[in-house]
Design an enzyme around this catalytic site. Sequence first.
Site, mmCIF file in Angstrom:
data_model
loop_
_atom_site.group_PDB
_atom_site.id
_atom_site.type_symbol
_atom_site.label_atom_id
_atom_site.label_comp_id
_atom_site.label_asym_id
_atom_site.label_seq_id
_atom_site.Cartn_x
_atom_site.Cartn_y
_atom_site.Cartn_z
ATOM 1 N N LYS A 168 48.104 33.592 68.274
ATOM 2 C CA LYS A 168 48.299 35.033 68.027
ATOM 3 C C LYS A 168 47.016 35.651 67.466
ATOM 4 C CE LYS A 168 53.265 34.461 67.422
ATOM 5 N NZ LYS A 168 54.410 34.272 66.517
ATOM 6 N N GLN B 176 55.593 34.024 60.240
ATOM 7 C CA GLN B 176 55.965 33.022 61.248
ATOM 8 C C GLN B 176 57.243 32.294 60.803
ATOM 9 O OE1 GLN B 176 54.380 32.553 64.262
ATOM 10 N NE2 GLN B 176 56.052 31.156 64.743
ATOM 11 N N ASP C 45 57.370 42.322 64.670
ATOM 12 C CA ASP C 45 58.303 41.379 65.297
ATOM 13 C C ASP C 45 59.657 42.050 65.580
ATOM 14 O OD1 ASP C 45 57.339 38.895 66.014
ATOM 15 O OD2 ASP C 45 57.592 38.010 64.017
#
Length: 287
Positions: free
Chosen positions: A56, A100, A123
Site C-alpha cells: 500500500k 491494518q 477503508d
Amino acid sequence: MIMTAQIIDGKTLAQTLRAGFKKRVEALMAAQGVRPGLAVILVGEDPASIVYVNNKVRACEEAGLYSEKWRYPADVAPAVVLEKIAGLNADPKVHGILVQLPLPAHFDEAAVLEAISPQKDVDGFHAENVGALAQGKPRFIPCTPYGVMKMFAQGGIDLSGREAVVIGRSNIVGKPMALLLINAGATVTVCHSRTRDLKAHTRRADILVAAVGKPHFVTADMLKPGAVVIDVGINRLPDGRLCGDVDFDAAKEVARQITPVPGGVGPMTIAMLLANTIEAAEREAGQ
Ligand code: NDP
C-alpha cells in the site's frame, strides 16, 4: 458449445487506474498545493499484513501521494494507538488513515475503527460510513468491494435486475459487497457458513462473488453456465502458491467472465485505496 471464460484482468485495470491517479495528484498539487497523504498503522508481526502494508505504501509513492507508516509491537497498549490516531486525525498532511486488520486480541477493533475521523476513514469501516453506504449515499466505499464494482463497470457488466450471490458476510468484504450490489439494482442473496444448500443458491447466480477464504471452495458444478465469477479469496497453498476461493481451471469452462488469483481483485483493492485517499484530499481542498 463450451467456451472458455473471458478473464477479467484486475492487474491491468489497476495499472490503468493508477496512471490516472498520478495525473489527479499532479492536478491537485498544481491547483491547490495539496499532496494527498495516507497514514498506515500496523500492529504486530503478521507476515501477510506486513506485505499488504508495504504494498500500500509503495503504491502511494508510485502515484505521487505522501505516505507514512506507523508500526507497533503486538503487545502495545491500545491507548498508544488511539493517541496516534487522534494525532493523525488532526494532521493536515494526512487525508486518509488506515489501521491494518486484524488487530491483536487485546484490542477492541470496533473502538479503534470508530476513533478514526469519518472524513479520513479511507477503508470505509467507520460506523458512520457503513451507514452512509447502507443508505446509498456512500462517502468512502470499502476498497475491495469498490474494486469489484470498478471491474463490473469496466467490463460493461450490467447488474440491474440480475441475480447476484455473495458468499461471505464479513464487514470488510461480504456485507459492503452486498450493499453495493443492492444499490446497483441486483437481486442479492448473501450466503455464509449457516447457509443450507449453498449450491442451490450459487447455481442461480448470474453474478457470483466468493469471499470465503478457502482454496477451491467454489467448484464448477456450483456455477450457472455463463455466470460472472468474482474471486475475492486469497489463500496460500502448502507449496507457497496463492490461489483464490474458486476452482479456476474448471470454473473458467463454465463461467462467461472470471477473475484470476493473483491478478484479479487484489490489485484493484490497492488501487481503490489510492482512489479513496485522493478523493479525501480533493474533498478537503473543496473540489
Ligand atoms: P472472513 O473470514 O471474515 O469471512 C469469511 C466468510 O465466509 C464468513 O462470512 C463465513 O461465514 C463464510 N464461510 C466460511 N465457510 C463457509 C462455508 N463452508 N460455506 C459458506 N460460507 C462460508 O473473511 P474476509 O471476508 O475477511 O475475507 C475472505 C477472503 O477474501 C479471504 O481469503 C481473504 O484473504 C480475502 N480478502 C481478499 C482481499 C483482496 O484484496 N482480494 C481483501 C480482503 C480479503 P460465517 O460468517 O458464517 O462464519
